[in-house]
Design an enzyme around this catalytic site. Structure first.
Site, PDB file in Angstrom:
ATOM      1  N   ASN A  32      30.655  46.953  43.773  1.00  0.00           N
ATOM      2  CA  ASN A  32      30.871  47.736  45.006  1.00  0.00           C
ATOM      3  C   ASN A  32      32.209  48.472  44.980  1.00  0.00           C
ATOM      4  OD1 ASN A  32      32.804  45.809  45.500  1.00  0.00           O
ATOM      5  ND2 ASN A  32      31.840  44.951  47.336  1.00  0.00           N
ATOM      6  N   LEU A  33      32.930  48.373  43.877  1.00  0.00           N
ATOM      7  CA  LEU A  33      34.190  49.083  43.638  1.00  0.00           C
ATOM      8  C   LEU A  33      35.293  48.700  44.633  1.00  0.00           C
ATOM      9  CD1 LEU A  33      32.842  52.643  42.638  1.00  0.00           C
ATOM     10  CD2 LEU A  33      33.438  50.714  41.155  1.00  0.00           C
ATOM     11  N   SER A 124      36.863  28.847  37.558  1.00  0.00           N
ATOM     12  CA  SER A 124      38.314  28.876  37.346  1.00  0.00           C
ATOM     13  C   SER A 124      38.845  27.472  37.127  1.00  0.00           C
ATOM     14  CB  SER A 124      38.954  29.478  38.603  1.00  0.00           C
ATOM     15  OG  SER A 124      40.336  29.229  38.619  1.00  0.00           O
ATOM     16  N   TYR A 149      39.906  30.293  48.140  1.00  0.00           N
ATOM     17  CA  TYR A 149      39.422  30.885  46.878  1.00  0.00           C
ATOM     18  C   TYR A 149      38.925  29.779  45.948  1.00  0.00           C
ATOM     19  CZ  TYR A 149      39.549  32.622  42.113  1.00  0.00           C
ATOM     20  OH  TYR A 149      39.218  32.903  40.806  1.00  0.00           O
ATOM     21  N   LYS A 153      34.956  28.701  44.596  1.00  0.00           N
ATOM     22  CA  LYS A 153      34.492  28.523  43.199  1.00  0.00           C
ATOM     23  C   LYS A 153      33.829  27.153  43.034  1.00  0.00           C
ATOM     24  CE  LYS A 153      35.695  32.435  41.433  1.00  0.00           C
ATOM     25  NZ  LYS A 153      34.666  33.391  41.045  1.00  0.00           N
ATOM     26  N   PHE A 218      59.128  32.173  40.227  1.00  0.00           N
ATOM     27  CA  PHE A 218      58.922  31.238  41.336  1.00  0.00           C
ATOM     28  C   PHE A 218      59.246  29.805  40.925  1.00  0.00           C
ATOM     29  CE2 PHE A 218      55.462  34.435  42.675  1.00  0.00           C
ATOM     30  CZ  PHE A 218      56.360  35.163  43.450  1.00  0.00           C
ATOM     31  N   ARG A 291      56.553  29.007  44.748  1.00  0.00           N
ATOM     32  CA  ARG A 291      55.470  29.613  45.524  1.00  0.00           C
ATOM     33  C   ARG A 291      54.549  28.493  46.018  1.00  0.00           C
ATOM     34  NH1 ARG A 291      51.549  33.918  42.524  1.00  0.00           N
ATOM     35  NH2 ARG A 291      50.972  32.049  41.333  1.00  0.00           N
ATOM     36  N   ASP A 294      51.593  26.325  43.969  1.00  0.00           N
ATOM     37  CA  ASP A 294      51.684  26.364  42.501  1.00  0.00           C
ATOM     38  C   ASP A 294      51.768  24.953  41.926  1.00  0.00           C
ATOM     39  OD1 ASP A 294      51.475  29.004  41.837  1.00  0.00           O
ATOM     40  OD2 ASP A 294      53.634  29.391  41.779  1.00  0.00           O
TER      41      ASP A 294
HETATM   42  P1  NAD Z   1      38.393  41.959  39.460  1.00  0.00           P
HETATM   43  O1  NAD Z   1      38.729  42.018  40.908  1.00  0.00           O
HETATM   44  O2  NAD Z   1      39.091  42.868  38.529  1.00  0.00           O
HETATM   45  O3  NAD Z   1      36.812  42.153  39.266  1.00  0.00           O
HETATM   46  C1  NAD Z   1      35.879  41.780  40.234  1.00  0.00           C
HETATM   47  C2  NAD Z   1      34.925  42.958  40.417  1.00  0.00           C
HETATM   48  O4  NAD Z   1      33.929  42.583  41.372  1.00  0.00           O
HETATM   49  C3  NAD Z   1      35.617  44.201  40.966  1.00  0.00           C
HETATM   50  O5  NAD Z   1      35.256  45.313  40.179  1.00  0.00           O
HETATM   51  C4  NAD Z   1      35.078  44.337  42.390  1.00  0.00           C
HETATM   52  O6  NAD Z   1      34.994  45.688  42.790  1.00  0.00           O
HETATM   53  C5  NAD Z   1      33.724  43.655  42.271  1.00  0.00           C
HETATM   54  N1  NAD Z   1      33.219  43.054  43.512  1.00  0.00           N
HETATM   55  C6  NAD Z   1      33.868  42.232  44.367  1.00  0.00           C
HETATM   56  N2  NAD Z   1      33.051  41.844  45.351  1.00  0.00           N
HETATM   57  C7  NAD Z   1      31.843  42.418  45.104  1.00  0.00           C
HETATM   58  C8  NAD Z   1      30.590  42.378  45.762  1.00  0.00           C
HETATM   59  N3  NAD Z   1      30.415  41.679  46.883  1.00  0.00           N
HETATM   60  N4  NAD Z   1      29.560  43.062  45.229  1.00  0.00           N
HETATM   61  C9  NAD Z   1      29.711  43.788  44.094  1.00  0.00           C
HETATM   62  N5  NAD Z   1      30.894  43.871  43.440  1.00  0.00           N
HETATM   63  C10 NAD Z   1      31.947  43.185  43.941  1.00  0.00           C
HETATM   64  O7  NAD Z   1      38.595  40.433  39.026  1.00  0.00           O
HETATM   65  P2  NAD Z   1      38.598  39.792  37.574  1.00  0.00           P
HETATM   66  O8  NAD Z   1      39.968  39.344  37.272  1.00  0.00           O
HETATM   67  O9  NAD Z   1      37.882  40.657  36.617  1.00  0.00           O
HETATM   68  O10 NAD Z   1      37.759  38.476  37.877  1.00  0.00           O
HETATM   69  C11 NAD Z   1      36.354  38.418  37.662  1.00  0.00           C
HETATM   70  C12 NAD Z   1      35.835  37.068  38.120  1.00  0.00           C
HETATM   71  O11 NAD Z   1      36.538  36.033  37.421  1.00  0.00           O
HETATM   72  C13 NAD Z   1      36.060  36.776  39.608  1.00  0.00           C
HETATM   73  O12 NAD Z   1      34.936  36.081  40.092  1.00  0.00           O
HETATM   74  C14 NAD Z   1      37.288  35.893  39.617  1.00  0.00           C
HETATM   75  O13 NAD Z   1      37.333  35.047  40.736  1.00  0.00           O
HETATM   76  C15 NAD Z   1      37.097  35.100  38.339  1.00  0.00           C
HETATM   77  N6  NAD Z   1      38.360  34.572  37.791  1.00  0.00           N
HETATM   78  C16 NAD Z   1      39.380  35.432  37.496  1.00  0.00           C
HETATM   79  C17 NAD Z   1      40.578  34.926  36.996  1.00  0.00           C
HETATM   80  C18 NAD Z   1      41.727  35.840  36.663  1.00  0.00           C
HETATM   81  O14 NAD Z   1      42.815  35.349  36.387  1.00  0.00           O
HETATM   82  N7  NAD Z   1      41.568  37.162  36.644  1.00  0.00           N
HETATM   83  C19 NAD Z   1      40.724  33.546  36.780  1.00  0.00           C
HETATM   84  C20 NAD Z   1      39.657  32.697  37.081  1.00  0.00           C
HETATM   85  C21 NAD Z   1      38.467  33.224  37.585  1.00  0.00           C
HETATM   86  C1  UD1 Z   2      46.627  32.070  40.102  1.00  0.00           C
HETATM   87  C2  UD1 Z   2      45.901  31.290  41.161  1.00  0.00           C
HETATM   88  C3  UD1 Z   2      44.616  30.722  40.573  1.00  0.00           C
HETATM   89  C4  UD1 Z   2      43.768  31.862  40.011  1.00  0.00           C
HETATM   90  C5  UD1 Z   2      44.597  32.628  38.995  1.00  0.00           C
HETATM   91  C6  UD1 Z   2      43.879  33.818  38.479  1.00  0.00           C
HETATM   92  C7  UD1 Z   2      47.662  30.465  42.669  1.00  0.00           C
HETATM   93  C8  UD1 Z   2      48.385  29.270  43.183  1.00  0.00           C
HETATM   94  N1  UD1 Z   2      46.766  30.247  41.682  1.00  0.00           N
HETATM   95  O1  UD1 Z   2      46.933  31.176  39.042  1.00  0.00           O
HETATM   96  O2  UD1 Z   2      43.885  30.032  41.567  1.00  0.00           O
HETATM   97  O3  UD1 Z   2      42.592  31.359  39.402  1.00  0.00           O
HETATM   98  O4  UD1 Z   2      45.815  33.085  39.606  1.00  0.00           O
HETATM   99  O5  UD1 Z   2      43.724  34.807  39.444  1.00  0.00           O
HETATM  100  O6  UD1 Z   2      47.887  31.574  43.127  1.00  0.00           O
HETATM  101  N2  UD1 Z   2      54.796  33.713  38.740  1.00  0.00           N
HETATM  102  C9  UD1 Z   2      56.103  34.084  38.940  1.00  0.00           C
HETATM  103  N3  UD1 Z   2      56.365  35.287  39.505  1.00  0.00           N
HETATM  104  C10 UD1 Z   2      55.367  36.159  39.878  1.00  0.00           C
HETATM  105  C11 UD1 Z   2      54.023  35.779  39.646  1.00  0.00           C
HETATM  106  C12 UD1 Z   2      53.773  34.535  39.081  1.00  0.00           C
HETATM  107  O7  UD1 Z   2      57.037  33.331  38.635  1.00  0.00           O
HETATM  108  O8  UD1 Z   2      55.659  37.242  40.408  1.00  0.00           O
HETATM  109  C13 UD1 Z   2      54.513  32.414  38.109  1.00  0.00           C
HETATM  110  C14 UD1 Z   2      53.706  31.479  38.981  1.00  0.00           C
HETATM  111  O9  UD1 Z   2      54.554  30.675  39.754  1.00  0.00           O
HETATM  112  C15 UD1 Z   2      52.922  30.684  37.947  1.00  0.00           C
HETATM  113  C16 UD1 Z   2      52.789  31.628  36.746  1.00  0.00           C
HETATM  114  O10 UD1 Z   2      53.741  32.666  36.962  1.00  0.00           O
HETATM  115  O11 UD1 Z   2      53.660  29.595  37.538  1.00  0.00           O
HETATM  116  C17 UD1 Z   2      51.411  32.235  36.645  1.00  0.00           C
HETATM  117  O12 UD1 Z   2      51.086  32.787  37.927  1.00  0.00           O
HETATM  118  P1  UD1 Z   2      49.733  33.583  38.170  1.00  0.00           P
HETATM  119  O13 UD1 Z   2      49.595  34.662  37.171  1.00  0.00           O
HETATM  120  O14 UD1 Z   2      49.696  33.968  39.616  1.00  0.00           O
HETATM  121  O15 UD1 Z   2      48.606  32.511  37.853  1.00  0.00           O
HETATM  122  P2  UD1 Z   2      48.359  31.063  38.478  1.00  0.00           P
HETATM  123  O16 UD1 Z   2      49.290  30.776  39.584  1.00  0.00           O
HETATM  124  O17 UD1 Z   2      48.315  30.106  37.352  1.00  0.00           O
END
Ligand code: NAD
Ligand code: UD1
Length: 343
Positions: A32-33, A124, A149, A153, A218, A291, A294
């Site tokens: 859905n962008l 996650s 969040y 999951k 943080f 934060r 964390d």
């Molecule tokens: P992202 O936001 O870049 O990608 C998610 C995509 O889903 C986006 O393009 C958004 O437009 C689309 N979207 C959201 N809601 C929608 C809906 N209702 N219908 C259709 N499209 C929708 O995020 P990402 O980092 O690529 O993460 C992808 C998946 O992995 C997510 O489910 C996220 O929770 C999970 N995840 C991500 C991380 C991370 O660190 N990036 C870590 C653990 C899990």
């Molecule tokens: C976070 C989410 C986690 C999610 C993941 C991917 C929290 C508490 N957890 O993980 O649920 O699955 O992102 O989207 O938000 N940090 C700094 N300065 C910054 C940003 C981050 O010091 O500006 C530190 C954080 O304290 C952490 C590490 O960098 O220790 C990684 O942070 P981040 O990239 O946000 O990932 P998580 O916190 O591990």
């Protein structure tokens, strides 16, 4: 195989499209962008030289899903679509349960109606909860998530486990990601957060490119070797490849759960130093308070994915840093404008 990729215009989804297409699969993207970019799909086509079918729509829209399954002969679904900002989920829990839980439920109902029973779900490491011992192994029970969040999951994991128990036509992979970073080595696709990045690497990259003055670290008083938090960072291309392996390995009914991480933790300060060492870019930082929410340190036991999927992370920290910087340098404003497009 023809695969529906929900959320394929996002960060992990777009990288997974590349791996799927290069492995010979066909893809249809539903997005859905709300946090994805049409331009990401054009760039995936540029990298692979193959077409990406795109449907702009929402996983919560059953009518549209039914039409999509009618039109395309989908054999499996990779479900990335969802919201992922932890802080925002605390402020807007209903939006998170609606999108992440109701969206997944709706998708499963539409899949069942269409006779599609293979699903890979983006979970996650957060589902292990704050009390789990490290390294996290898949045999640990899910913990108590500290925010909506994480709870969303865990709820979808539970829903999918119940579904597989009830109906043995289903085959589901729950992939628990650790901390994906980096970008495709072409520099054409990468992470493009809207507004101020929540996550560490996009923040570091935006400081280096001059969009932000400094990084706030943080906390430096955690019980870790240098006092800053430790995480298991993995290259997004490795993570993307893990989806192809999970999909291709799916043969038996039921749920299979895999950690996708490297098994190696790095601290925030180590990440800053590694970025500068690899790219030559200074990253000014200041120590800030911890934060909320964390955890001090966690990383994956990634042995199960290697044993059962033949998958392991191949890229080290150097590639993660170099690829993050290549993407950020050539696309300082993400998909909105490339340096090389500017006149
Ligand atoms: P992202 O936001 O870049 O990608 C998610 C995509 O889903 C986006 O393009 C958004 O437009 C689309 N979207 C959201 N809601 C929608 C809906 N209702 N219908 C259709 N499209 C929708 O995020 P990402 O980092 O690529 O993460 C992808 C998946 O992995 C997510 O489910 C996220 O929770 C999970 N995840 C991500 C991380 C991370 O660190 N990036 C870590 C653990 C899990
Ligand atoms: C976070 C989410 C986690 C999610 C993941 C991917 C929290 C508490 N957890 O993980 O649920 O699955 O992102 O989207 O938000 N940090 C700094 N300065 C910054 C940003 C981050 O010091 O500006 C530190 C954080 O304290 C952490 C590490 O960098 O220790 C990684 O942070 P981040 O990239 O946000 O990932 P998580 O916190 O591990």
């Amino acid at each position: 195989m023809k695969i529906l990729v929900t959320g394929g215009a996002g960060y992990i989804g777009s990288h997974t499209l590349v791996e799927l297409l290069e492995a010979g699969h066909e893809v249809v993207v539903l997005d859905n962008l709300c946090n994805g970019a049409r331009e990401a799909l054009a760039r995936v086509e540029q990298i692979t030289g193959q077409p990406v079918s795109f449907v702009e729509g929402d996983v919560r829209d059953r009518v549209q899903l039914d039409a999509l399954f009618d039109w395309h002969d989908i054999e499996a679904v990779i479900h990335f679509a969802g919201l992922k900002a932890v802080g925002e989920s605390v402020a807007k829990p209903l939006a998170y349960y609606d999108n992440n839980v109701a969206g997944s439920l709706n998708l499963c109902q539409a899949m069942a109606a269409a006779g599609v029973f293979r699903l890979v779900f983006s979970s996650s490491a957060t589902v292990y909860g704050p009390e789990a011992p490290v390294p996290y192994t898949e045999t640990l029970p899910r913990g108590r998530a500290t925010n909506p969040y994480g709870t969303s999951k865990a709820m979808v994991e539970q829903l999918l486990e119940d579904l597989c128990r009830a109906d043995e036509r289903w085959s589901v992979s729950l992939l628990r990601y650790f901390n994906p970073i980096g970008a495709h080595p072409s520099g054409l696709i990468g992470e493009d957060p809207q507004g101020v990045p929540n996550n560490l690497m996009p923040f570091i990259a935006q400081v280096a490119v001059g969009r932000r003055s400094h990084l706030a670290v943080f906390g430096d008083d955690y019980p870790t070797p240098d006092g800053s938090c430790v995480r298991d960072y993995l290259h997004v291309v490795d993570l993307a490849a893990g989806h192809v392996r999970a999909l291709e390995a799916m043969s038996s009914p039921g749920v299979a759960t895999y950690n996708l991480g490297t098994g190696q933790g790095y601290s925030v300060l180590e990440m800053v130093a590694a970025f500068t060492a690899v790219t030559g870019q200074a990253v000014p930082y200041q120590i800030a308070p911890r934060r909320d929410g964390d955890l001090a340190a966690f990383w994956a036991d990634a042995a199960k994915a290697e044993r059962e999927l033949g998958w392991r992370a191949l890229h080290g920290l150097e590639a993660m840093m170099a690829d993050t910087w290549r993407w950020q340098y050539h696309n300082p404003k993400g998909y909105r404008l490339r340096v090389t497009d500017a006149v």
